[in-house]
Design an enzyme around this catalytic site. Structure first.
Site, mmCIF file in Angstrom:
data_model
loop_
_atom_site.group_PDB
_atom_site.id
_atom_site.type_symbol
_atom_site.label_atom_id
_atom_site.label_comp_id
_atom_site.label_asym_id
_atom_site.label_seq_id
_atom_site.Cartn_x
_atom_site.Cartn_y
_atom_site.Cartn_z
ATOM 1 N N TYR A 17 0.092 11.717 8.608
ATOM 2 C CA TYR A 17 0.659 10.351 8.556
ATOM 3 C C TYR A 17 2.177 10.432 8.361
ATOM 4 C CZ TYR A 17 1.532 5.570 6.870
ATOM 5 O OH TYR A 17 2.013 4.291 6.700
ATOM 6 N N SER A 25 7.693 4.394 6.890
ATOM 7 C CA SER A 25 7.047 4.446 5.567
ATOM 8 C C SER A 25 7.923 5.307 4.662
ATOM 9 C CB SER A 25 5.667 5.093 5.695
ATOM 10 O OG SER A 25 5.160 5.471 4.431
#
Ligand code: NDP
Length: 248
Positions: free
Chosen positions: A154, A141
Site C-alpha cells: 500500500y 497517504s
C-alpha cells in the site's frame, strides 16, 4: 474562478473521503461527477446532492479500466460542458505483512491505487491541455511519506502517486499547460477503508488505531475545497492532514 460552477470529477465517490468531498464541493456550487463501482451508493449520494439544491451526476466506473475513465470525462463534458478538476481518490488498503503472501491483494492495490490514478490522468490530460487549464488532485497517504511495517505494498502505491504527481506538476509548468496539481497525505480518517483488510492481526491493529484517533472525512474535503479555491496562478501542492492526537 472559485469553486462555484467548476466541474469536478471525483473517483471513489461512493463512500468516505470521495463522498464527503462531492457533497462539500456541490454545496459550494461545483458541478460534481461521481465515480465508483457501487451504483446503489452513487445513486443515493447523487440524489442527496440534487435534493439539497446541488448539481451532480454519476457513472459506474472501475478505475482500473482505461475506457471507464474516458467515459467519465465524456460524461462531464456532455452534462456540464467542460472539466475543471479531477480528484483521483479511489483506493483500497488490504494491508498485511509480506510473509502473509497475499499476492492477489498486492496486485489489486497496484491496479487500483497506481494504474487507476494513471488511467484518470490519461483520460483527462488531452482536455486539460486543450483548455490550457485544469486541476489534478490525488489522495496519497502518510504511508506515501514514511514506512510502516505491514503497509509495504500500500505504501509503495502511495509513494508512486507522489512521484507521478510531482513530475506531472513539473512537466505541466514546463509545457505551459497551466495544469495545477495537489496531493493529499491523510492519516487516520474514519471511512470504509479498513473493510478491505483480510489479515486478522492487521485489521485488529488498524481498528484500534482508527478508534483511538480517527477523524471524519469532511476534514479532507475541506482541504480539497481549499486547493480548488486558490487563484489560477497559484498551485498549492501538498497537504499532510491527520488527527491532532495521532503521532502518525
Ligand atoms: P473508502 O473505502 O470509504 O473509499 C474508497 C473509495 O474507492 C470507494 O468509493 C470505492 O468505491 C472506491 N474504489 C475502490 N476501488 C475502486 C475501483 N476499482 N474503481 C472505482 N472506485 C473504486 O475509503 P477512503 O475514503 O478512506 O479512501 C479514499 C482514498 O483515501 C483512498 O485512495 C485511500 O487509500 C486514501 N486514504 C485514506 C486514508 C484513511 O485513513 N481513510 C488515509 C490515507 C489515504 P466502490 O467500492 O464503490 O468502487
Amino acid at each position: 474562478m472559485t469553486i462555484e460552477n467548476k466541474v469536478v470529477i471525483i473517483t471513489g465517490a461512493s463512500s468516505g473521503i470521495g463522498e464527503a468531498t462531492a457533497k462539500l464541493l456541490a454545496s459550494k456550487g461545483a458541478k460534481v461527477v461521481l465515480a465508483a463501482r457501487r451504483e446503489d451508493k452513487l445513486e443515493r449520494i447523487t440524489s442527496e446532492i440534487i435534493n439539497a439544491g446541488g448539481k451532480a451526476t454519476y457513472r459506474v466506473t472501475d478505475v482500473t479500466k482505461p475506457e471507464d475513465n474516458q467515459k467519465l470525462v465524456d460524461l462531464a463534458k456532455e452534462n456540464f460542458g467542460k472539466v475543471d478538476a479531477i480528484f483521483l481518490n479511489a483506493g483500497i488498503m488490504p494491508n498485511s505483512p509480506f510473509s502473509a503472501l497475499k499476492v492477489n491483494e498486492w496486485n489489486e492495490m497496484i491496479d487500483i491505487n497506481i494504474k487507476g490514478v494513471l488511467n484518470g490522468i490519461a483520460a483527462v490530460l488531452p482536455t486539460f491541455k486543450e483548455q490550457k487549464s485544469g486541476h489534478v488532485i490525488t489522495t496519497s497517504s502518510v504511508a506515501g511519506l514514511k514506512s510502516y511495517p505491514g503497509v509495504g505494498v500500500y505504501g509503495a502505491t502511495k509513494w508512486a502517486v507522489r512521484e507521478l504527481m510531482e513530475v506531472l506538476r513539473m512537466e505541466s509548468a514546463q509545457e505551459g499547460s497551466n495544469i495545477r496539481t495537489a496531493t493529499l497525505y491523510p492519516a487516520a480518517i474514519n471511512t470504509e477503508l479498513l473493510e478491505s483488510i483480510t489479515d486478522t492481526d492487521t485489521l485488529k491493529g488498524a481498528t484500534a488505531l482508527y478508534e483511538q484517533h480517527g477523524i471524519t472525512p469532511d476534514r479532507i474535503a475541506n482541504v480539497v475545497a481549499f486547493a480548488i479555491d486558490q487563484p489560477e496562478d497559484t498551485n498549492v501542492n501538498e497537504f499532510t492532514i491527520g488527527p491532532t492526537s495521532q503521532p502518525w
